[in-house]
Scaffold this motif. Structure first.
Motif, PDB file in Angstrom:
ATOM      1  N   GLY A 163       0.807  -1.219   0.000  1.00 54.86           N
ATOM      2  CA  GLY A 163       0.000   0.000   0.000  1.00 54.86           C
ATOM      3  C   GLY A 163       0.839   1.266   0.000  1.00 54.86           C
ATOM      4  N   ILE A 164       2.147   1.092  -0.156  1.00 57.27           N
ATOM      5  CA  ILE A 164       3.038   2.261  -0.127  1.00 57.27           C
ATOM      6  C   ILE A 164       3.304   2.748  -1.547  1.00 57.27           C
ATOM      7  CG2 ILE A 164       5.350   3.059   0.437  1.00 57.27           C
ATOM      8  CD1 ILE A 164       5.320   1.005   2.727  1.00 57.27           C
ATOM      9  N   VAL A 165       3.224   4.045  -1.716  1.00 54.18           N
ATOM     10  CA  VAL A 165       3.524   4.627  -3.017  1.00 54.18           C
ATOM     11  C   VAL A 165       5.026   4.626  -3.232  1.00 54.18           C
ATOM     12  CG1 VAL A 165       3.383   6.661  -4.466  1.00 54.18           C
ATOM     13  CG2 VAL A 165       1.485   6.095  -2.954  1.00 54.18           C
ATOM     14  N   THR A 166       5.473   3.889  -4.221  1.00 59.67           N
ATOM     15  CA  THR A 166       6.910   3.821  -4.452  1.00 59.67           C
ATOM     16  C   THR A 166       7.263   4.339  -5.839  1.00 59.67           C
ATOM     17  OG1 THR A 166       6.658   1.577  -5.246  1.00 59.67           O
ATOM     18  CG2 THR A 166       7.267   1.853  -2.941  1.00 59.67           C
ATOM     19  N   MET A 167       6.500   5.329  -6.276  1.00 59.75           N
ATOM     20  CA  MET A 167       6.818   5.920  -7.575  1.00 59.75           C
ATOM     21  C   MET A 167       8.256   6.418  -7.552  1.00 59.75           C
ATOM     22  SD  MET A 167       5.236   9.745  -7.261  1.00 59.75           S
ATOM     23  CE  MET A 167       5.802  10.838  -5.963  1.00 59.75           C
ATOM     24  N   SER A 168       8.871   6.414  -8.717  1.00 56.01           N
ATOM     25  CA  SER A 168      10.243   6.889  -8.803  1.00 56.01           C
ATOM     26  C   SER A 168      10.299   8.361  -8.413  1.00 56.01           C
ATOM     27  CB  SER A 168      10.760   6.717 -10.227  1.00 56.01           C
ATOM     28  OG  SER A 168      11.995   7.368 -10.362  1.00 56.01           O
ATOM     29  N   ARG A 169      11.040   8.641  -7.358  1.00 56.77           N
ATOM     30  CA  ARG A 169      11.188  10.034  -6.933  1.00 56.77           C
ATOM     31  C   ARG A 169      12.363  10.700  -7.652  1.00 56.77           C
ATOM     32  NH1 ARG A 169      10.597   6.858  -3.282  1.00 56.77           N
ATOM     33  NH2 ARG A 169       8.846   6.707  -1.836  1.00 56.77           N
ATOM     34  N   LYS A 170      12.744  10.126  -8.757  1.00 59.19           N
ATOM     35  CA  LYS A 170      13.856  10.661  -9.535  1.00 59.19           C
ATOM     36  C   LYS A 170      13.413  11.945 -10.217  1.00 59.19           C
ATOM     37  CE  LYS A 170      17.437   8.606 -12.450  1.00 59.19           C
ATOM     38  NZ  LYS A 170      17.839   7.301 -13.000  1.00 59.19           N
ATOM     39  N   GLY A 213      15.652   9.340  -1.887  1.00 60.99           N
ATOM     40  CA  GLY A 213      14.405   9.307  -2.628  1.00 60.99           C
ATOM     41  C   GLY A 213      14.545   8.532  -3.921  1.00 60.99           C
ATOM     42  N   GLU A 214      15.711   8.644  -4.512  1.00 58.03           N
ATOM     43  CA  GLU A 214      15.926   7.988  -5.793  1.00 58.03           C
ATOM     44  C   GLU A 214      16.203   6.500  -5.632  1.00 58.03           C
ATOM     45  OE1 GLU A 214      18.820   8.776  -9.642  1.00 58.03           O
ATOM     46  OE2 GLU A 214      18.183  10.398  -8.320  1.00 58.03           O
ATOM     47  N   THR A 254      11.866   9.069   6.643  1.00 52.96           N
ATOM     48  CA  THR A 254      10.625   8.992   7.396  1.00 52.96           C
ATOM     49  C   THR A 254       9.486   9.510   6.523  1.00 52.96           C
ATOM     50  OG1 THR A 254      10.862  11.225   8.256  1.00 52.96           O
ATOM     51  CG2 THR A 254      11.864   9.444   9.532  1.00 52.96           C
ATOM     52  N   PRO A 255       8.235   9.216   6.884  1.00 47.07           N
ATOM     53  CA  PRO A 255       7.104   9.760   6.119  1.00 47.07           C
ATOM     54  C   PRO A 255       7.159  11.283   6.036  1.00 47.07           C
ATOM     55  CG  PRO A 255       6.352   8.057   7.643  1.00 47.07           C
ATOM     56  CD  PRO A 255       7.805   8.286   7.941  1.00 47.07           C
ATOM     57  N   LYS A 256       7.590  11.919   7.118  1.00 45.98           N
ATOM     58  CA  LYS A 256       7.699  13.374   7.104  1.00 45.98           C
ATOM     59  C   LYS A 256       8.630  13.840   5.981  1.00 45.98           C
ATOM     60  CE  LYS A 256       9.200  15.343  10.944  1.00 45.98           C
ATOM     61  NZ  LYS A 256       9.815  16.251  11.948  1.00 45.98           N
ATOM     62  N   ALA A 257       9.754  13.157   5.878  1.00 46.95           N
ATOM     63  CA  ALA A 257      10.713  13.511   4.846  1.00 46.95           C
ATOM     64  C   ALA A 257      10.149  13.232   3.455  1.00 46.95           C
ATOM     65  CB  ALA A 257      12.018  12.754   5.052  1.00 46.95           C
ATOM     66  N   GLU A 258       9.376  12.156   3.344  1.00 43.84           N
ATOM     67  CA  GLU A 258       8.754  11.820   2.055  1.00 43.84           C
ATOM     68  C   GLU A 258       7.876  12.977   1.590  1.00 43.84           C
ATOM     69  OE1 GLU A 258       8.888   8.749   0.432  1.00 43.84           O
ATOM     70  OE2 GLU A 258       9.390   7.226   1.939  1.00 43.84           O
ATOM     71  N   VAL A 262      10.019  15.965   0.537  1.00 46.49           N
ATOM     72  CA  VAL A 262      10.613  15.786  -0.791  1.00 46.49           C
ATOM     73  C   VAL A 262       9.551  15.936  -1.878  1.00 46.49           C
ATOM     74  CG1 VAL A 262      11.715  14.122  -2.331  1.00 46.49           C
ATOM     75  CG2 VAL A 262      12.494  14.338   0.033  1.00 46.49           C
ATOM     76  N   ALA A 263       8.350  15.447  -1.576  1.00 48.84           N
ATOM     77  CA  ALA A 263       7.277  15.537  -2.561  1.00 48.84           C
ATOM     78  C   ALA A 263       6.919  16.994  -2.859  1.00 48.84           C
ATOM     79  CB  ALA A 263       6.042  14.789  -2.058  1.00 48.84           C
ATOM     80  N   GLU A 264       7.130  17.866  -1.891  1.00 48.44           N
ATOM     81  CA  GLU A 264       6.856  19.294  -2.121  1.00 48.44           C
ATOM     82  C   GLU A 264       8.060  19.996  -2.719  1.00 48.44           C
ATOM     83  OE1 GLU A 264       4.923  22.247  -0.330  1.00 48.44           O
ATOM     84  OE2 GLU A 264       3.510  21.108   0.892  1.00 48.44           O
TER      85      GLU A 264
END
Lengths: 170, 170
Positions: free
Chosen positions: A6-13, B55-56, B106-110, B113-115
């Motif tokens: 259930g975790i989003v593991t899209m490429s954060r590249k 992240g990568e 951590t989720p916080k860091a996720e 990074v997403a922002e």
DNA sequence: GTTATATGGTTAATATGTTAGCGAAGCTCC
DNA sequence: GGAGCTTCGCTAACATATTAACCATATAAC
């Protein structure tokens, strides 16, 4: 999204490679061939940058050194006072403007540069051999293009409202 | 030699421009456009480098981070423990090899990074506009040529016997 | 199996990078 | 000629860079 976890593991590249980091790596690739020479003479990399600059301009003021050597003013204060303690440079206040300072090399530093300089040049030649003169030339050209501020000011993207990422747990 | 002063003022300018320093300046020319974004989120440049790398690759060991992010091991120890305190990463020892460690976000860091990530990309686009896409392309190519270790080992020049430059007064 | 050696991360000590702000000296404008 | 502003170098506080050395764990050699 992973079905199992259930975790989003899209490429954060990101779409762009980390360019500043590439510069860092390329710089290190070069510098590592000079570091042994510099430390052999008991200098740090920054101290050598400064000596090389003063050698070229004969004498410089701290803010000129900052700009030429890419050292921030607060760092320079420490580096210069250490170099003064080592007997490498002198700092004298200007008469006309009591705020300003002139930094000069001591004779000891002159001799040091006279020995060190040619070795640096020699190492450059070795590197030029290995890299190929074209690559070195290309490097200078590209660097100059990046540095040359012959373009309009680069706008800063708009930043979102500041969240307290590091304190909030939300 | 200057007739008036008797001082030798030959040009101490070396045959090669200071290449590592050019890299430093070019790097700063780029980085200065990203720094505001990074600090806006309360991160340092190194912390962002690390988050971007994790992240990568999803998860990394310290020595991998060292190589990817160009951070020396002793520095990384401090950076990671600060990031741990900030709740950005976790460090867990490996079962198989008690020496090794796994670093994760951590989720916080996720979320961070997403922002942050998209803003970095946006700024890259702005820079690409100003520099011209060709220059960016050229940059990547030249950097890769410098980094790619597809050449023989570069020999180190022979160093002269060590003199005590910094202690002797001769 | 035990000694030797290598590896991964760490600590320690010193130097530098980074941001904010200070204090004195020079300048501007009124 | 003094209030306000700018410039210059500096201090302070913290983060990182750099080198050397350490410690625990793992691996190789015997």
């Amino acid at each position: 999204m992973c079905i199992r976890t259930g975790i989003v593991t899209m490429s954060r590249k990101l779409a762009y490679r980390n360019l500043p980091q590439l510069f860092l790596r390329a710089r290190e690739e070069l510098l590592c061939h000079f570091r042994p020479i510099i430390t052999h003479f008991g200098l740090t990399e920054q101290q050598w940058r400064i000596l090389r600059a003063i050698g070229e301009y004969d004498q410089l003021e701290p803010r000129e050194i900052c700009e030429i050597c890419q050292i921030l003013s607060p760092s320079l204060t420490g580096v210069l006072s250490r170099m003064e303690d080592m007997g490498l440079v002198t700092r004298t206040r200007m008469e006309e403007d009591q705020r300003r300072v002139i930094v000069r090399m001591t004779p000891k530093a002159e001799k040091l540069v006279a020995e060190l300089g040619p070795l640096i040049v020699e190492q450059y030649k070795v590197i030029e051999q290995a890299f190929g003169p074209e690559l070195i030339q290309e490097l200078y050209e590209v660097m100059d293009k990046v540095i040359a501020a012959e373009r309009g000011p680069i706008p800063q993207i708009k930043l979102p409202p500041r969240k307290n990422w590091l304190t909030d747990e939300t």
